[in-house]
Motif scaffolding. Structure first.
Motif, PDB file in Angstrom:
ATOM      1  N   THR A  31       0.834  -1.198   0.000  1.00 18.28           N
ATOM      2  CA  THR A  31       0.000   0.000   0.000  1.00 18.28           C
ATOM      3  C   THR A  31       0.870   1.249   0.000  1.00 18.28           C
ATOM      4  O   THR A  31       0.615   2.201  -0.748  1.00 18.28           O
ATOM      5  CB  THR A  31      -0.937   0.010   1.222  1.00 18.28           C
ATOM      6  OG1 THR A  31      -1.770  -1.146   1.166  1.00 18.28           O
ATOM      7  CG2 THR A  31      -1.793   1.253   1.250  1.00 18.28           C
ATOM      8  N   SER A  34       2.470   1.675  -3.443  1.00 15.38           N
ATOM      9  CA  SER A  34       1.511   2.147  -4.445  1.00 15.38           C
ATOM     10  C   SER A  34       1.165   3.618  -4.226  1.00 15.38           C
ATOM     11  O   SER A  34       1.005   4.367  -5.195  1.00 15.38           O
ATOM     12  CB  SER A  34       0.247   1.283  -4.443  1.00 15.38           C
ATOM     13  OG  SER A  34      -0.477   1.445  -3.246  1.00 15.38           O
ATOM     14  N   GLU A  35       1.070   4.049  -2.973  1.00 22.73           N
ATOM     15  CA  GLU A  35       0.795   5.461  -2.704  1.00 22.73           C
ATOM     16  C   GLU A  35       1.936   6.343  -3.194  1.00 22.73           C
ATOM     17  O   GLU A  35       1.706   7.413  -3.765  1.00 22.73           O
ATOM     18  CB  GLU A  35       0.561   5.684  -1.210  1.00 22.73           C
ATOM     19  CG  GLU A  35      -0.757   5.137  -0.711  1.00 22.73           C
ATOM     20  CD  GLU A  35      -0.916   5.245   0.793  1.00 22.73           C
ATOM     21  OE1 GLU A  35       0.020   5.753   1.470  1.00 22.73           O
ATOM     22  OE2 GLU A  35      -1.962   4.828   1.294  1.00 22.73           O
TER      23      GLU A  35
END
Length: 90
Positions: A31, A34-35
């Motif tokens: 996560t 991806s951010e």
């Protein structure tokens, strides 16, 4: 007995808890990555949208019609991609 069911059960539970913790950590890392990637793509799109108009006058002057059309399309895509970018002054 060292291999009683309760000992085996606790061993399996510890292994399951360890695996669950590892998976949760991997999901958090994915996560975060991806951010960062989405943020970088959004920033690149934003600054491309800012810089693209600088190339309009030379292309118009030289009569480069297809390059100008391509640049206009790139500008539209960059505007859409960089729309949510928030510049951090820190």
């Amino acid at each position: 007995m060292s291999n009683s069911p309760s000992t085996q059960t606790r061993s399996v539970e510890r292994a399951f808890d360890s695996a669950t913790t590892w998976v949760e950590g991997a999901q958090t890392a994915a996560t975060n990555v991806s951010e960062v990637l989405v943020g970088a793509a959004r920033a690149l799109s934003f600054w491309t949208a800012v810089a693209a108009p600088l190339f309009y006058p030379p292309l118009l002057y030289r009569g480069e019609g297809w390059l100008l059309v391509g640049l206009l399309l790139l500008h539209v895509v960059a505007l859409l991609g960089g729309h949510g970018y928030e510049y951090d002054h820190a």
